[in-house]
Scaffold this active site. Structure first.
Site, PDB file in Angstrom:
ATOM      1  N   ALA A  74       0.824  -1.213   0.000  1.00 45.30           N
ATOM      2  CA  ALA A  74       0.000   0.000   0.000  1.00 45.30           C
ATOM      3  C   ALA A  74       0.856   1.259   0.000  1.00 45.30           C
ATOM      4  CB  ALA A  74      -0.913   0.000   1.217  1.00 45.30           C
ATOM      5  N   GLU A  88       4.146  -4.258   7.992  1.00 48.44           N
ATOM      6  CA  GLU A  88       3.267  -3.319   8.685  1.00 48.44           C
ATOM      7  C   GLU A  88       3.576  -3.194  10.174  1.00 48.44           C
ATOM      8  OE1 GLU A  88       0.775  -4.822   5.157  1.00 48.44           O
ATOM      9  OE2 GLU A  88       2.300  -5.598   6.529  1.00 48.44           O
ATOM     10  N   GLY A  96       0.176  -5.241   1.092  1.00 44.01           N
ATOM     11  CA  GLY A  96      -1.006  -5.403   0.252  1.00 44.01           C
ATOM     12  C   GLY A  96      -0.747  -6.203  -0.998  1.00 44.01           C
TER      13      GLY A  96
END
Length: 254
Positions: free
Chosen positions: A67, A137, A114
């Protein structure tokens, strides 16, 4: 051969009933928003071109670096809008996972965050020798948000998935193969041709109705209650008997 583009950074190509969907967004192929594609586009493409398989890949060296963090940060003050986009993104990956055809993620280079969640929504993953995987993340104070915490444990079990997600560590192609996260390792730059050959290998001399019935029946074991999946298998089986079963003389010649 047919090409078209949708939303500016995803391209589509169909050759001999095998479609290739390519993420094209700069060198790192970042995902600009969770709902980066309308799932109906995939369904329409599948039906229009009578696809028996779809390859999802990234343009250039990377599959996807995940992302766009600037996009995520920009939504900190507007969580309701981001939640809506996130739910649409999850719905898109559910659509990919439930397609009644063969889906293969053809992965080279970086497959993070992602991007990895997109790859996990495919039935198969073929990666180059240089491919690397991670959910980074946790190092940013967040966590996977497009069902990475759901699909990864389903592939490799809860404890191993928890270790990978919490640590945020990088996994190479060899370890990914050992864990069952990918199905084949191929030489660098050979991932898309290998994915095409892989689909052709499974589906050659099989009718479109037969391919979709088999894939749908197997998909049903994940998404329907056992009795419903068994009932649907009978319906699909009888449909093939009525419409696709070869006569005895044809079977002997095959």
């Amino acid at each position: 051969m047919e090409k078209e583009k949708s939303q500016g950074f995803v391209s589509f190509e169909t050759v001999d009933q095998i479609g290739t969907m390519t993420i094209q967004n700069g060198k790192q192929n970042k995902i600009p928003q969770p709902d980066f594609l309308d799932g109906q586009v995939l369904l329409n493409w599948m039906e229009r071109d009578e696809l028996k398989g779809i390859i999802i890949t990234g343009a250039g060296r990377y599959f996807s670096n995940g992302a766009d963090l600037n996009m995520i940060r920009s939504h900190r003050e507007n969580s309701s809008s981001f939640c809506n986009s996130l739910q649409k993104g999850k719905s898109l990956l559910n659509t990919i996972e439930r397609l009644p055809l063969v889906t293969v993620a053809a992965i080279s280079g970086i497959c993070f965050g992602g991007g990895w969640e997109i790859a996990l929504s495919c039935q198969f993953r073929i990666a180059t020798e240089s491919a690397i995987f991670a959910f980074p993340e946790s190092g940013l104070g967040i966590m996977p948000g497009m069902d990475g915490t759901f699909r990864l444990p389903r592939k490799i079990g809860k404890s191993k998935a928890l270790e990978i997600i919490l640590s945020g560590r990088t996994i190479g192609a060899e370890e990914a193969l050992e864990l069952g996260l990918i199905d084949r390792i191929v030489p660098n730059k050979a991932h898309v041709p290998a994915a095409r050959a892989f689909i052709d290998e499974m589906t050659r001399d099989r009718s479109l109705r037969q391919i979709r019935s088999i894939v749908q029946a197997v998909n049903n074991t994940l998404f329907l209650a056992a009795e419903d999946a068994q009932r649907e298998e009978s319906i699909l089986f009888l449909d093939l008997v009525q419409n696709e079963l070869l006569p005895e003389e044809a079977r002997e010649q095959s």
